[in-house]
Structures are given as structure tokens and as C-alpha cells.
Design an enzyme around this catalytic site. Structure first.
Site, mmCIF file in Angstrom:
data_model
loop_
_atom_site.group_PDB
_atom_site.id
_atom_site.type_symbol
_atom_site.label_atom_id
_atom_site.label_comp_id
_atom_site.label_asym_id
_atom_site.label_seq_id
_atom_site.Cartn_x
_atom_site.Cartn_y
_atom_site.Cartn_z
ATOM 1 N N GLN A 12 2.696 10.077 2.073
ATOM 2 C CA GLN A 12 4.029 9.446 2.122
ATOM 3 C C GLN A 12 4.936 9.943 0.994
ATOM 4 O O GLN A 12 6.149 9.794 1.076
ATOM 5 C CB GLN A 12 3.903 7.911 2.042
ATOM 6 C CG GLN A 12 3.244 7.302 3.279
ATOM 7 C CD GLN A 12 3.156 5.804 3.200
ATOM 8 O OE1 GLN A 12 2.238 5.264 2.601
ATOM 9 N NE2 GLN A 12 4.114 5.122 3.778
ATOM 10 N N GLY A 38 0.834 -1.187 0.000
ATOM 11 C CA GLY A 38 0.000 0.000 0.000
ATOM 12 C C GLY A 38 0.874 1.243 0.000
ATOM 13 O O GLY A 38 2.086 1.164 0.269
ATOM 14 N N CYS A 77 6.186 -0.122 7.768
ATOM 15 C CA CYS A 77 5.724 1.075 7.062
ATOM 16 C C CYS A 77 6.874 1.583 6.210
ATOM 17 O O CYS A 77 8.009 1.689 6.699
ATOM 18 C CB CYS A 77 5.300 2.145 8.067
ATOM 19 S SG CYS A 77 4.741 3.677 7.302
ATOM 20 N N LEU A 78 6.578 1.926 4.969
ATOM 21 C CA LEU A 78 7.634 2.398 4.073
ATOM 22 C C LEU A 78 8.191 3.744 4.561
ATOM 23 O O LEU A 78 9.287 4.132 4.165
ATOM 24 C CB LEU A 78 7.099 2.510 2.642
ATOM 25 C CG LEU A 78 6.628 1.176 2.033
ATOM 26 C CD1 LEU A 78 5.983 1.411 0.670
ATOM 27 C CD2 LEU A 78 7.766 0.174 1.927
ATOM 28 N N HIS A 104 -2.837 6.854 7.576
ATOM 29 C CA HIS A 104 -1.880 7.828 7.026
ATOM 30 C C HIS A 104 -2.596 9.122 6.632
ATOM 31 O O HIS A 104 -2.055 10.217 6.810
ATOM 32 C CB HIS A 104 -1.196 7.269 5.771
ATOM 33 C CG HIS A 104 0.059 6.478 6.036
ATOM 34 N ND1 HIS A 104 1.147 7.017 6.677
ATOM 35 C CD2 HIS A 104 0.409 5.201 5.714
ATOM 36 C CE1 HIS A 104 2.115 6.099 6.748
ATOM 37 N NE2 HIS A 104 1.694 4.984 6.175
ATOM 38 N N HIS A 114 -4.260 0.757 7.782
ATOM 39 C CA HIS A 114 -2.925 1.387 7.832
ATOM 40 C C HIS A 114 -2.896 2.615 6.902
ATOM 41 O O HIS A 114 -2.417 3.691 7.285
ATOM 42 C CB HIS A 114 -1.887 0.338 7.416
ATOM 43 C CG HIS A 114 -0.474 0.798 7.424
ATOM 44 N ND1 HIS A 114 0.478 0.317 8.304
ATOM 45 C CD2 HIS A 114 0.191 1.705 6.644
ATOM 46 C CE1 HIS A 114 1.637 0.901 8.075
ATOM 47 N NE2 HIS A 114 1.485 1.751 7.059
ATOM 48 N N GLU A 115 -3.422 2.443 5.659
ATOM 49 C CA GLU A 115 -3.340 3.550 4.680
ATOM 50 C C GLU A 115 -4.287 4.691 5.042
ATOM 51 O O GLU A 115 -3.936 5.866 4.895
ATOM 52 C CB GLU A 115 -3.639 3.036 3.265
ATOM 53 C CG GLU A 115 -2.701 1.945 2.748
ATOM 54 C CD GLU A 115 -1.226 2.266 2.910
ATOM 55 O OE1 GLU A 115 -0.852 3.444 2.914
ATOM 56 O OE2 GLU A 115 -0.446 1.306 3.075
HETATM 57 O O1 K1U Z 1 1.841 2.402 3.908
HETATM 58 C C1 K1U Z 1 2.904 1.809 3.888
HETATM 59 O O2 K1U Z 1 3.867 2.240 4.493
HETATM 60 C C2 K1U Z 1 3.039 0.528 3.133
HETATM 61 C C3 K1U Z 1 2.996 -0.674 4.076
HETATM 62 C C4 K1U Z 1 1.554 -1.042 4.330
HETATM 63 C C5 K1U Z 1 1.245 -2.204 5.205
HETATM 64 C C6 K1U Z 1 -0.009 -2.661 5.218
HETATM 65 C C7 K1U Z 1 -0.356 -3.754 5.999
HETATM 66 C C8 K1U Z 1 0.572 -4.387 6.757
HETATM 67 C C9 K1U Z 1 1.827 -3.901 6.761
HETATM 68 C C10 K1U Z 1 2.173 -2.816 5.998
HETATM 69 C C11 K1U Z 1 3.769 -1.794 3.431
HETATM 70 O O3 K1U Z 1 3.440 -2.256 2.399
HETATM 71 S S1 K1U Z 1 5.204 -2.336 4.258
HETATM 72 C C12 K1U Z 1 5.812 -3.645 3.217
HETATM 73 C C13 K1U Z 1 5.013 -4.889 3.309
HETATM 74 O O4 K1U Z 1 4.208 -5.043 4.199
HETATM 75 C C14 K1U Z 1 5.204 -5.939 2.303
HETATM 76 C C15 K1U Z 1 6.147 -5.835 1.323
HETATM 77 C C16 K1U Z 1 6.297 -6.832 0.382
HETATM 78 C C17 K1U Z 1 5.512 -7.945 0.437
HETATM 79 C C18 K1U Z 1 4.569 -8.073 1.455
HETATM 80 C C19 K1U Z 1 4.415 -7.070 2.387
HETATM 81 ZN ZN ZN Z 2 2.781 3.201 6.241
#
Ligand code: K1U
Ligand code: ZN
Length: 172
Positions: free
Chosen positions: A51, A46, A93-94, A139, A135-136
Site C-alpha cells: 500500500q 492495519g 481499505c485505505l 494485500h 485483509h492485510e
Molecule cells: O489495509 C487497509 O487498507 C487498512 C484497513 C484494514 C481493515 C481491516 C479490517 C476491517 C476493515 C479494514 C483499515 O484500517 S480501514 C479503516 C478502519 O477500518 C478503521 C479506522 C479507524 C478506526 C477503526 C477502523
Molecule cells: Zn486495505
């Protein structure tokens, strides 16, 4: 298409409440496409507009697994209209690199939003998609997953993240 720079905590833009979008046009569709490209490259499931420094209510998500066809969702002015159950899963979270923690969320949600053609969509989600929607949408309200941590875990996070930021500075 363009890869966008992802802002990191504690950038103040991440704490702002984003403004609703009142016009769905080609500019918004290009932004959503660039956000999706940035999310896939990260990689993430997401990404929310703040962000990448844009304080507007737009998110993109794709929680499909590797063996499924991609399912990209671009959601304008998304809101959670129903919640049910409890989930406690690890999140990252990115915008908070290299830190992961379990967070308490609703297990199932119903989300209402506009798609990129301006159609009203109502969608139910469970599993990873339900958590990603929460989560999104957080944000968009200036809330990060670390804001859901207990005071004790928040203190541990601050110490660990300080080191992560210092290492990041050394790399630059
Ligand atoms: O919003 C963000 O920072 C993105 C974040 C969102 C997220 C949603 C639900 C659970 C955890 C995180 C991410 O995508 S972090 C990376 C991640 O969760 C992932 C990356 C590659 C494959 C599977 C998951
Ligand atoms: Zn995030």
C-alpha cells in the site's frame, strides 16, 4: 519517523504478489515504524507494505480499542495456518477511499509470522483482529477486499468508484 503516501486502487503495485523478506535489519525496522505511523495517522487498523509501494511481505496492525493500551503488531512473512467459522462484516481499505462493503471471511484464524527481532510467533485471533489479518495478508497476495465482492456488487462498485476518482482528480 515519516508519513508515507498510500497508493490508491487501481495502482498496479496493489495487484502484485509480494516477495518474502529474507533479512530482518534496522532498515526493515525503520520501514515498519514509518508504516505504523502512517496507519495511525490515516487512521486505520492495519497497513500492508504494497500500500506504500513496497512489494514485500510486511504488515502492521493495531486493533486495540480506544479504552485499551495500543497493541502494535509488526509481522514479517505472515501466513494463515488455520481458519475456522465464518464472519460477514463491513470493511474499508485505505487504498480504496470512501467505499465500504461487507465481505465474507473466516471468523477465527491462527497466524504464523516473524517479529522484528526475527522470533517466530504463532497467534490466534478472532473479531476485528482476525478480519484485519485476512485483509492485510490478502494485500500481500495482490488481493483487495473488492475482489471478494459478487459480480453484481463489483459492477456497482466500479460505477461508484469512477465518480470517487473523478472527485479526487478535481480536488488535486
Ligand atoms: O489495509 C487497509 O487498507 C487498512 C484497513 C484494514 C481493515 C481491516 C479490517 C476491517 C476493515 C479494514 C483499515 O484500517 S480501514 C479503516 C478502519 O477500518 C478503521 C479506522 C479507524 C478506526 C477503526 C477502523
Ligand atoms: Zn486495505
Amino acid at each position: 519517523m515519516a508519513l508515507l503516501r498510500i497508493l490508491h486502487y487501481p495502482d498496479p503495485i496493489l495487484k502484485q504478489v509480494c516477495a518474502p523478506i529474507d533479512q530482518i535489519d534496522d532498515g526493515l525496522r525503520t520501514l515498519a515504524r514509518d508504516m505504523a505511523e502512517t496507519m495511525y495517522a490515516a487512521p486505520g487498523v492495519g497497513l500492508a507494505a504494497p500500500q506504500i509501494g513496497i512489494s514485500r511481505r510486511l504488515i502492521v496492525l493495531d486493533c486495540s480499542s480506544r479504552d485499551e493500551a495500543p497493541e502494535l503488531l509488526s509481522c514479517v512473512n505472515p501466513e494463515i495456518v488455520e481458519r475456522e467459522g465464518e464472519a460477514y462484516e463491513e470493511e474499508g481499505c485505505l487504498s480504496v477511499p470512501e467505499y465500504y462493503a461487507r465481505v465474507s471471511r473466516s471468523a477465527r484464524v491462527k497466524v504464523r509470522y516473524l517479529d522484528l527481532e526475527g522470533n517466530r510467533v504463532e497467534r490466534e485471533a478472532d473479531g476485528l483482529l482476525a478480519i484485519a489479518f485476512q485483509h492485510e495478508i490478502d494485500h500481500l497476495d495482490g488481493i483487495l477486499f473488492i475482489d471478494h465482492l459478487s459480480p453484481l456488487k463489483r459492477g456497482l462498485f466500479r460505477k461508484k468508484y469512477q465518480k470517487i476518482l473523478e472527485q479526487e482528480k478535481e480536488r488535486l
